[in-house]
Motif scaffolding. Structure first.
Motif, PDB file in Angstrom:
ATOM      1  N   ARG A  12      31.920  75.553 -24.084  1.00 20.97           N
ATOM      2  CA  ARG A  12      30.861  75.220 -22.879  1.00 20.97           C
ATOM      3  C   ARG A  12      30.184  73.982 -23.264  1.00 20.97           C
ATOM      4  N   ASP A  13      29.273  74.134 -24.104  1.00 23.55           N
ATOM      5  CA  ASP A  13      28.430  73.076 -24.301  1.00 23.55           C
ATOM      6  C   ASP A  13      29.091  71.965 -25.095  1.00 23.55           C
ATOM      7  N   LYS A 174      15.693  76.826 -26.672  1.00 26.14           N
ATOM      8  CA  LYS A 174      16.754  75.875 -25.999  1.00 26.14           C
ATOM      9  C   LYS A 174      16.139  74.526 -26.213  1.00 26.14           C
ATOM     10  N   HIS A 204      19.060  77.189 -30.264  1.00 26.81           N
ATOM     11  CA  HIS A 204      19.992  76.378 -29.863  1.00 26.81           C
ATOM     12  C   HIS A 204      19.536  74.967 -29.766  1.00 26.81           C
ATOM     13  N   HIS A 206      20.590  70.844 -30.132  1.00 23.79           N
ATOM     14  CA  HIS A 206      21.481  69.625 -30.271  1.00 23.79           C
ATOM     15  C   HIS A 206      21.202  68.942 -31.393  1.00 23.79           C
ATOM     16  N   HIS A 240      26.332  70.038 -31.312  1.00 26.97           N
ATOM     17  CA  HIS A 240      25.458  70.534 -32.169  1.00 26.97           C
ATOM     18  C   HIS A 240      26.133  70.722 -33.648  1.00 26.97           C
TER      19      HIS A 240
END
Ligand code: CO
Length: 634
Positions: A12-13, A174, A204, A206, A240
């Motif tokens: 997904r991400d 997040k 989470h 980035h 990430h």
């Protein structure tokens, strides 16, 4: 042993951040059996853009993807990202749709629901959280991380305690813009644990700032339970930290993940081949470390939106002014975290302020935000700004309750509509249609043509997507890839590069000579609203007819010179979204005549005087440029 868990984001991400969410289901399936044996805490594979993109660009059913991944990975918990009351789209949906969505997502295989609200307004998370608890799935409520004078460590700790009180099973911090520092990560998690925080915390973040690996280390020291990673070929940059790197870094420490490096290497090899297949989607900006994020807080996705919006408005040289305007607008709007959809509201308003003067042009979405339709802003918005944006009667426009309270149930209505159209094949289709009425319907009718299929990858070098990719690295090779086969495209590009010619032609057809690579083309450009589009004749031979963009129908050429009255001009490049009046209607000064969609936002175009609508020169779906005449009022 305080073992740390890993949530793998590759499905997904990772590809949402680096490859525009384009990975197709068939490129995921062959490796799932191995992924299932790794022992991840969870694999995130759904939510965010993985609903929108498959129905819009891939002609793939997101529900089918969910079911086939679940079948191939029976041992691993599947996670989805739920945009709270926005589900997997960009507006608030009524409670009945939220409940149905959660029910069917769980039924088809989602084990962990990560729920977030851009504004950290938890009223928007109550119904989604309750719906998740009802299914028995794991509820992971999130706080959206950002930097601002109101987003102090205490702010986040209080928010986390509030989520705990609301009954969440775990909490996600997040950091969608990738700007959490090691110290902040430590202080927030440690601070929460010290005041009685009991929920496991997942981080989470980035990678853009370059600090994320260090932040994961400090988070581990503070007692984080899970960190989020991408298998290495799709890691870092706007993605990430790499899974293998994090696993190896914690090896032999008290936080050892226990994951099998050999198995991870096999995943790495597989996803390297996937990366090569999707090479045409790679952008160098997506992989660059950019610590400037901590100074301006503009996430990568928003930055590229700002650049392309300014390009579209032929104002790329105003980027610096816009970057200075963003923090001002953000402050005036109460410091929203810059994440979908508030990043769009702040970004477009900043562009408009620079192009047209501060708050002279205000899209509907900005007004809705200020009214409180997205939720409460983190810091209050001053009465002065409210009046500037909503007008003197702003008080009567404010939404005071929970934003979704004013929405009527939709499930039954949408289900009936689908049934009557003969398109209800499974209950889940109601959600596809309700959440994305236009593109969802097109998809359910089988009318979506995929951009590419897995077999067609990697796309050949002459494909326009590959050419765009090459140009992004080597702007100077542009001409080499302009194929002689499509003169219409070449001429169109050449004319687009001549803004003065283009804007001069709005009162009648304009004849131009365009020379490209030694060939001369005679071009007739018709004004928008009459014929639109252009005739292209390569001198002296073949003629190529280029249809007008947007409307798809060619009308007979006519000029507007016969109409007397005041011209209503288009302020910026965009697409006509709605026409609100008919020719012959009486209108007042300031009355909205049309809605222009520009930069993905709705903008009302108002009458410049009291009078009668003499002519409307544009239709719904038509693309218009800055300076186009849209209507004539007499
Ligand atoms: Co993310």
């Amino acid at each position: 042993m305080a073992k740390i868990g890993i949530t793998e984001l590759i499905l997904r991400d990772a590809h949402q951040s680096l490859f525009a969410t384009r990975m197709r289901t068939e490129d995921m399936l062959p490796i799932l059996d191995k992924m299932d044996r790794v022992g991840y805490w969870a694999v995130e594979m759904w939510g965010g853009a993985t609903f929108d993109v498959p129905i819009r660009y891939l002609n793939q059913d997101p529900w089918d993807r969910l079911r086939s991944i679940k079948k191939a990975m029976p041992r691993t918990k599947l996670m989805m990202l739920l945009r709270a009351q926005n589900i997997v789209a960009y507006r608030n949906f009524p409670d009945d749709l939220v409940e149905k969505f959660v029910y069917y997502a769980h039924k088809n295989g989602i084990d962990v629901f990560r729920i977030f609200d851009a504004l950290n307004d938890f009223r928007n998370m109550e119904v989604p959280m309750r719906s998740v608890k009802k299914t028995g799935a794991h509820c992971q409520a999130s706080i959206s991380y950002t930097i601002s004078p109101v987003h102090t460590e205490q702010y986040f700790i209080d928010k986390m305690l509030k989520l705990q009180e609301m009954g969440t099973d775990s909490i996600c911090i997040k950091d969608m813009a990738g700007m959490i520092s090691p110290k902040r990560a430590y202080d927030i998690i440690k601070g929460y644990k010290e005041v009685g925080g009991k929920c496991p915390v997942e981080l989470h973040a980035h990678s853009i700032s370059g600090m994320t690996g260090m932040a994961y280390q400090r988070a581990a020291e503070a007692g984080v339970s899970v960190v989020d990673c991408d298998i290495s070929p799709f890691s870092e940059g706007t993605g990430h930290p790499a899974t293998e790197s994090v696993v190896y870094a914690f090896k032999g420490t008290e936080w050892d993940t226990g994951l099998d490096m050999e198995l991870l290497m096999e995943l790495r090899d597989y996803f390297r081949t996937v990366f090569d297949k999707y090479r045409h989607l790679m952008r160098i900006e997506a992989l660059r470390t950019d610590p400037s994020i901590v100074m301006h807080q503009i996430p990568g996705g928003m930055m590229s939106n700002l650049v392309s919006q300014l390009e579209m408005q032929k104002a790329k040289d105003r980027l610096d002014a816009v970057l200075k305007e963003v923090p001002k607008v953000r402050q005036e709007l109460g410091y929203p975290p810059l994440v979908t959809p508030t990043s769009q509201v702040v970004g477009v308003q900043a562009v408009m302020n620079v192009l047209f003067g501060r708050y002279k042009n205000i899209p509907t979405e900005t007004k809705d935000y200020v009214r409180g339709m997205y939720g409460l802003s983190p810091a209050p918005i001053s009465d002065e700004i409210k009046e500037l944006i909503l007008g003197p009667d702003w008080r009567s426009q404010m939404v005071t309750g929970r934003p979704a309270d004013s929405l009527k149930p939709e499930w039954e209505m949408r289900r009936r509509e689908l049934l009557e159209m003969g398109l209800l094949r499974k209950e889940e289709d109601v959600l596809t249609y309700a959440i994305y009425p236009q593109i969802g319907l097109k998809f359910l009718k089988g009318e979506v043509i995929p951009e590419f299929t897995s077999e067609s990858l990697p796309l050949p070098i002459e494909h326009k997507a590959t050419r765009a990719f090459v140009r992004s690295f080597f702007p100077e090779v542009q001409d080499i890839y302009l194929s002689e086969k499509d003169p219409a495209q070449m001429v169109n590009d050449a004319i687009a590069a001549m803004p003065t010619q283009r804007s001069a032609c709005f009162d009648g057809p304009q004849k131009l000579k365009v020379e490209i690579k030694g060939n001369t083309y005679d071009v007739t450009v018709y004004p928008p609203g009459t014929e639109g589009g252009m005739d292209i004749v390569r001198s002296p031979e073949q003629a190529v007819k280029r249809p007008p963009q947007g409307s798809g129908t060619v009308r007979k050429a006519e000029t507007t010179s016969s109409a007397k009255g005041e011209k209503v001009m288009c302020p910026m490049q965009g697409t006509i979204y709605k026409v609100l009046v008919k020719e012959g209607d009486r209108v007042r000064k300031g009355q909205p005549l049309l809605v222009l969609e520009a930069m993905k936002m709705e903008n009302e175009i108002n009458s410049t005087r009291d009078g009668t609508v003499e002519r409307i020169l544009v239709g719904v779906g038509q693309e218009v440029g800055s300076g186009s005449v849209l209507a004539i009022i007499s």
